[in-house]
Design an enzyme around this catalytic site. Structure first.
Site, PDB file in Angstrom:
ATOM      1  N   HIS A  21       0.833  -1.205   0.000  1.00  0.00           N
ATOM      2  CA  HIS A  21       0.000   0.000   0.000  1.00  0.00           C
ATOM      3  C   HIS A  21       0.874   1.264   0.000  1.00  0.00           C
ATOM      4  CE1 HIS A  21      -3.011  -2.763   2.224  1.00  0.00           C
ATOM      5  NE2 HIS A  21      -3.475  -2.592   0.993  1.00  0.00           N
ATOM      6  N   LYS A  45     -16.397  -6.873   5.209  1.00  0.00           N
ATOM      7  CA  LYS A  45     -15.335  -7.197   6.162  1.00  0.00           C
ATOM      8  C   LYS A  45     -15.527  -6.319   7.399  1.00  0.00           C
ATOM      9  CE  LYS A  45     -11.950  -7.333   2.360  1.00  0.00           C
ATOM     10  NZ  LYS A  45     -10.727  -6.687   1.890  1.00  0.00           N
ATOM     11  N   ARG A  95      -2.636  -6.218  -8.439  1.00  0.00           N
ATOM     12  CA  ARG A  95      -1.600  -7.249  -8.309  1.00  0.00           C
ATOM     13  C   ARG A  95      -1.744  -8.359  -9.334  1.00  0.00           C
ATOM     14  NH1 ARG A  95      -2.949  -7.941  -2.096  1.00  0.00           N
ATOM     15  NH2 ARG A  95      -4.901  -7.365  -3.091  1.00  0.00           N
ATOM     16  N   SER A 133      -2.820  -8.064   2.887  1.00  0.00           N
ATOM     17  CA  SER A 133      -3.194  -7.880   4.292  1.00  0.00           C
ATOM     18  C   SER A 133      -3.599  -9.212   4.903  1.00  0.00           C
ATOM     19  CB  SER A 133      -4.343  -6.878   4.395  1.00  0.00           C
ATOM     20  OG  SER A 133      -3.945  -5.632   3.896  1.00  0.00           O
TER      21      SER A 133
HETATM   22  P1  ADP Z   1      -9.977  -3.545  -0.155  1.00  0.00           P
HETATM   23  O1  ADP Z   1     -10.558  -4.120   1.081  1.00  0.00           O
HETATM   24  O2  ADP Z   1     -10.721  -2.350  -0.667  1.00  0.00           O
HETATM   25  O3  ADP Z   1      -9.618  -4.522  -1.234  1.00  0.00           O
HETATM   26  P2  ADP Z   1      -7.180  -3.429   0.644  1.00  0.00           P
HETATM   27  O4  ADP Z   1      -6.787  -2.759   1.920  1.00  0.00           O
HETATM   28  O5  ADP Z   1      -7.081  -4.906   0.614  1.00  0.00           O
HETATM   29  O6  ADP Z   1      -8.630  -2.891   0.354  1.00  0.00           O
HETATM   30  O7  ADP Z   1      -6.368  -2.844  -0.580  1.00  0.00           O
HETATM   31  C1  ADP Z   1      -6.458  -1.507  -0.972  1.00  0.00           C
HETATM   32  C2  ADP Z   1      -5.861  -1.342  -2.374  1.00  0.00           C
HETATM   33  O8  ADP Z   1      -4.480  -1.657  -2.352  1.00  0.00           O
HETATM   34  C3  ADP Z   1      -6.478  -2.251  -3.423  1.00  0.00           C
HETATM   35  O9  ADP Z   1      -6.558  -1.539  -4.643  1.00  0.00           O
HETATM   36  C4  ADP Z   1      -5.486  -3.384  -3.536  1.00  0.00           C
HETATM   37  O10 ADP Z   1      -5.543  -4.003  -4.805  1.00  0.00           O
HETATM   38  C5  ADP Z   1      -4.194  -2.638  -3.352  1.00  0.00           C
HETATM   39  N1  ADP Z   1      -3.089  -3.474  -2.878  1.00  0.00           N
HETATM   40  C6  ADP Z   1      -3.072  -4.303  -1.812  1.00  0.00           C
HETATM   41  N2  ADP Z   1      -1.878  -4.917  -1.675  1.00  0.00           N
HETATM   42  C7  ADP Z   1      -1.098  -4.489  -2.703  1.00  0.00           C
HETATM   43  C8  ADP Z   1       0.250  -4.771  -3.137  1.00  0.00           C
HETATM   44  N3  ADP Z   1       1.015  -5.635  -2.498  1.00  0.00           N
HETATM   45  N4  ADP Z   1       0.677  -4.151  -4.267  1.00  0.00           N
HETATM   46  C9  ADP Z   1      -0.128  -3.278  -4.919  1.00  0.00           C
HETATM   47  N5  ADP Z   1      -1.391  -2.971  -4.571  1.00  0.00           N
HETATM   48  C10 ADP Z   1      -1.878  -3.565  -3.479  1.00  0.00           C
END
Ligand code: ADP
Length: 155
Positions: A21, A45, A95, A133
């Site tokens: 992130h 969630k 990703r 995450s």
């Molecule tokens: P959500 O619950 O909305 O999916 P996340 O907290 O899981 O939120 O992720 C927020 C954003 O960050 C999403 O667009 C996700 O694809 C992106 N993201 C998460 N991990 C990575 C990573 N390792 N590399 C690039 N983007 C990521």
């Protein structure tokens, strides 16, 4: 929504906020004047692993030296929250194809709700692509050391 500044919202659950992130936010700074990292808590969630206020503090700490990055929590439609905060861009990371499928439909919906809203996607940095995450929660739950995947130190 009068500002000519390019403001992007970076919404997510951030449970926890990871180096993946952080990378998206820092790269986003090349495109936007301001980035609002917005921790949402109205999705399915609904039960979090990391407390939302603690996570806000960690993210603030991470970007303490960037006056143009702010951190907020929200519990409404993302498109509505973006509109109210003068953000015309939604920043998201991609990703893999699973992310793509999900993001594709979400961005269509958001555009229906707020027509001027443009979703902007940055492809993950390959070395960070596998960081999620959910994996970090899993490792942490069983007592593993996750410090190298987080841009701040867990207390
Ligand atoms: P959500 O619950 O909305 O999916 P996340 O907290 O899981 O939120 O992720 C927020 C954003 O960050 C999403 O667009 C996700 O694809 C992106 N993201 C998460 N991990 C990575 C990573 N390792 N590399 C690039 N983007 C990521």
């Amino acid at each position: 929504m009068s500002t000519s500044k390019r403001i992007a919202l970076f919404p997510g659950s951030f449970d926890p906020f990871t180096r993946g992130h952080e990378d998206i936010v820092l790269r986003g700074l090349q495109l936007f004047d301001e980035i609002i990292v917005a921790i949402g808590y109205n999705s399915q969630k609904s039960t979090r692993y990391f407390d939302i206020n603690t996570m806000s503090d960690y993210i603030r700490q991470t970007f303490a030296s960037y006056p143009n990055i702010s951190v907020v929590t929200f519990s409404e439609l993302t498109a509505e929250f973006a509109r109210r905060n003068g953000a015309r861009f939604l920043l998201r990371g991609l990703r893999n194809t699973t992310d793509f499928e999900y993001e594709n439909s979400i961005s269509q919906i958001n555009k229906k709700l707020f027509e001027e809203l443009e979703s902007v996607f940055l492809i993950t940095t390959p070395q960070l692509a596998w960081i999620s995450s959910s994996i970090i929660r899993e490792v942490h739950r069983y007592g593993g050391d996750v410090s190298e995947f987080l841009p701040y130190r867990l207390k």
